[in-house]
Design an enzyme around this catalytic site. Structure first.
Site, short mmCIF file in Angstrom:
data_model
loop_
_atom_site.label_atom_id
_atom_site.label_comp_id
_atom_site.label_asym_id
_atom_site.label_seq_id
_atom_site.Cartn_x
_atom_site.Cartn_y
_atom_site.Cartn_z
N ASP A 411 60.20 -16.68 63.96
CA ASP A 411 59.32 -16.70 62.80
C ASP A 411 57.91 -16.21 63.13
OD1 ASP A 411 58.69 -17.71 60.01
OD2 ASP A 411 57.32 -18.95 61.16
N GLU A 464 60.81 -11.67 62.83
CA GLU A 464 60.16 -11.51 61.54
C GLU A 464 58.76 -11.00 61.85
OE1 GLU A 464 58.24 -13.78 57.74
OE2 GLU A 464 58.23 -14.63 59.74
#
Length: 763
Positions: A411, A464
């Site tokens: 993330d 990401e």
């Protein structure tokens, strides 16, 4: 002061020691407690708060320990040479026979922690945390924690009535780690570390390496007898290698466990219930992978797991670590990949967490400009600290090895890479070269990816990363970050912006949908329509689409058809597959009742069809990351808002032609250039009535005896096993779109159409 006597031997002066014990400020307990020599005499010194009497039982005799003054300290005479003993402690309501932790070894040495301190440890959880073991015939738990700047550390928990004075920990030489072995501690018991800082502050911290925790909102760590991971067999490795390969059909179903479905009384599904319900659904829908939003323990439901306090513990909201292992094993048994979100970019400031762990900035960077995240009000790891690198590297490896997951979706990588991320001028600190790159984070990510790929065959690491950082999916040897795939955030933003326009205005923004092909092969991309696009007032995917209800569904079907044909692996957040109407809410289950509506049934059938086609036809997936697999036929038809392109296989002569009409207008006799002479048959049309379309035919009418499939709820409706059209289109030697051959079709409104060309002799 005159001290009492034991067998005519005066008691030593322990006044200062008693004060330290009472204040949980003993930094060197093994120099005070257990078998000690003081002024030439040998004693067993014990600290037993609440005890009425203590006996020291040697093999040949028993000594009654004497209470020191009116304190909780007890002293017994001992032999000069250490002789094993046990204690018989009388409390007001119980008599307990136990070993003395301070005469047992720690079960840990500085040598064990060498690589941890070097920043290269790949399995730090073997040495740190709570581990059940047997030492010198005693079954118990070794606790160890890194807190180098603490004045004193002790373990407090169920087993000592949460008394922080009873089990002070010892320093493991100069490692910065504290440890103690406590006999008779059982699995399931809760504990924390009581840390006395140099300034005298008392902190109560959860174990950073805990394998299990209490269920939130409680915050204690829990002793867990972690089952050793069972090595995958050769078939499992081979399946994992195939499903995660760069040329594989990868279609990911992202979900939040707590709100996918719930029980009849609105409770969470546990991991085992999730396996029973989710796996058949994913199989039926044709997704190849499940991606779970963070499952590492987190205190606040509203963070969805992205503010984790337990990077080695599956969240107890849904069951135990063994339950999670069962879920992962069931997915493997059905050849479904499991990806989990993993968050090394920041951590919450909760009092029991990693922040100011020993009273100093231990895990986070000390400089506020590098150690605090203004967007999320969280701490940022100090990636240059060696022990922090060992912590993060070990956590990443742990999920892959302990639970056999297929990979990690990392993330917020961009927030790690840039020192000025979300910061104004003057709010960030340049690196030693004067740049904005976080060199420590870059090196840490490279280390994590190298270790994870090196130790785990066939996995996929996914970033990401929302900027144009070069080389995210390049190997670390060539200077890249070493990820296998990267989310294509640019495609997502451009295409969603386009789709929200009224079709009448789309002609002026035509290249929002084509721009992604300019950089489509700069990285190995996944096309994400994730949870981030359906929260915080953004509405659902369906609600973003313009027009009335029918047009909204048609727009979304066309958009998903475009996405599945576009180069790149696919990711769709739960609810998108049946056109959830409302914005996602983590506090309630998806609106499964919508599947009573033919429009939502049709969307679900369409996504199922797309997954089946994507997996069945190599042209649609083999060259997702290779420029040889895509060719525009006409990417410039802005006036009609029609896109046409081909996807090309490499393993066999196969081409899939995609035509996407982004307006409600039907186009008859629409000519398209094709790359090969021969026949083209329709294999998908989002305007079919079974998908709740208007039923406009692309070419010849269906045979009279062919019936449209009936509308049925949920996902029970099988797709037709034969082509929708029995009569293929034959190309004509009429040049068009730069091709020597062309076909003429009818283009349905707000629709996506796939046509298949296969060389003669191939089916």
């Amino acid at each position: 002061m005159e001290h009492a006597m034991i067998d005519n031997t005066p008691l030593p002066d322990l006044a200062d020691a008693v004060c330290a014990l009472e204040g949980a400020q003993v930094g060197e307990p093994r120099q005070l407690l257990g078998h000690q020599c003081i002024d030439g005499s040998w004693y067993v010194i014990l600290y037993k708060p609440g005890a009425l009497a203590v006996e020291v039982q040697f093999a040949t005799h028993t000594c009654i320990a004497q209470r020191y003054s009116d304190s909780e300290v007890f002293i017994a005479l001992a032999q000069a040479e250490f002789v094993p003993y046990q204690l018989r402690v009388t409390y007001p309501e119980a008599v307990v026979v136990q070993a003395d932790p301070f005469c047992l070894p720690l079960g840990l040495s500085a040598a064990d922690l060498y690589y941890f301190r070097q920043g290269t440890e790949q399995q730090a959880q073997r040495h740190l945390g709570a581990h059940m073991m047997t030492l010198q015939g005693h079954r118990g738990v070794r606790f160890s924690v890194w807190a180098p700047n603490a004045l004193a550390v002790s373990v407090t928990g169920d087993f000592n009535h949460w008394d922080s004075r009873q089990h002070p920990m010892a320093r493991v030489e100069d490692s910065g780690v504290w440890a103690i072995f406590i006999p008779d501690v059982a699995p399931g018991q809760c504990y924390k570390y009581h840390i006395r800082t140099l300034s005298g502050e008392a902190l109560l911290k959860a174990d950073p390496y805990a394998f299990a925790t209490e269920r939130p909102p409680n915050t204690a760590s829990r002793v867990s007898a972690v089952t050793l991971p069972k090595a995958l067999d050769e078939q499992s490795y081979e399946q994992r290698e195939r499903r995660n390969a760069i040329d594989a059909a990868i279609s990911i179903y992202e979900l939040h466990i707590g709100s996918w479905r719930r029980t009849a009384d609105n409770q969470f599904l546990n991991y085992r219930e999730l396996a029973a319900q989710l796996i058949p659904y994913v199989e039926e829908m044709g997704f190849t992978h499940i991606q779970l939003m963070p499952v590492s323990e987190f205190p606040f439901d509203g963070s969805w797991g992205y503010q984790s306090t337990g990077l080695f513990a599956p969240t107890s909201r849904f069951g135990s670590g063994d339950d999670f292992a069962y879920f992962c094993a069931q997915c493997r048994a059905h050849n479904i990949g499991v990806l989990i979100d993993w968050v090394p970019g920041h951590f919450p400031a909760d009092a029991h967490g990693l922040g100011r762990f020993d009273g100093t900035h231990l895990y986070e960077h000390a400089d506020h400009r590098q150690g605090y995240h203004p967007d999320w009000h969280t701490y940022i790891y100090n990636y240059e600290r060696q022990e922090v690198r060992s912590f993060l590297t070990s956590s990443a490896s742990f999920w892959l090895e302990q639970y056999g997951v297929d990979g990690l979706r990392v993330d917020a990588v961009a927030s790690m890479l840039y020192l000025d991320y979300s910061r104004e001028h003057g709010q960030w600190l340049a690196n030693h070269l004067g740049g904005r790159e976080n060199l420590g984070a870059i090196a840490c990510l490279q280390q994590i990816n190298s270790v994870c790929y090196g130790r785990n065959r066939g996995i996929m690491m996914v970033a990401e990363e929302s900027t144009a950082w070069p080389g995210v999916t390049q190997t670390t040897d060539s200077g890249g970050l070493g990820f296998g795939f990267k989310w294509n955030m640019g495609w997502m933003n451009d295409s969603l912006r386009y789709m929200q326009l009224d079709p009448i205005y789309r002609q002026y923004h035509h290249h929002d949908m084509t721009f992604s092909m300019v950089y489509a092969y700069s990285e190995n991309y996944i096309l994400p329509l994730s949870h981030d696009e359906v929260v915080h007032g953004k509405g659902s995917l369906l609600s973003k689409m313009p027009g009335d209800s029918w047009q909204q569904h048609a727009n979304l079907r066309a958009y998903l058809g475009f996405m599945w044909a576009h180069p790149g692996k696919k990711l769709l957040f739960m609810g998108g597959e049946f056109a959830q109407q409302r914005e996602w809410d983590h506090n309630q289950a998806l609106d499964w009742h919508l599947l009573d509506d033919p429009a939502h049934q049709g969307m679900q059938r369409w996504v199922k069809c797309l997954n089946q086609l994507y997996r069945s036809y190599p042209a649609l997936h083999e060259n997702d990351c290779d420029e040889r697999g895509f060719r525009w036929l006409d990417g410039n038809n802005s006036q009609q808002s029609i896109y046409s392109f081909v996807r090309i296989a490499s393993s066999l002569p196969q081409v899939v032609l995609a035509v996407v009409n982004m307006t409600p207008q039907v186009h008859h006799d629409f000519r398209i250039g094709v790359p090969h002479a021969g026949s083209y048959r329709v294999i998908a049309n989002s305007d079919e009535s079974q998908y709740f379309g208007s039923g406009v035919r692309v070419c010849a009418e269906r045979p009279a005896n062919e019936q449209s499939p009936p509308s049925e709820p949920l996902y029970s409706e099988p797709l037709p096993s034969e082509p929708l059209y029995s009569e293929p289109l034959l190309s004509e030697p009429l040049p068009w779109h730069g091709q020597s051959q062309s076909i003429s079709i009818c283009v349905p409104p707000l629709a996506c159409v796939y046509l298949l060309w296969e060389a003669p002799g191939h089916e």
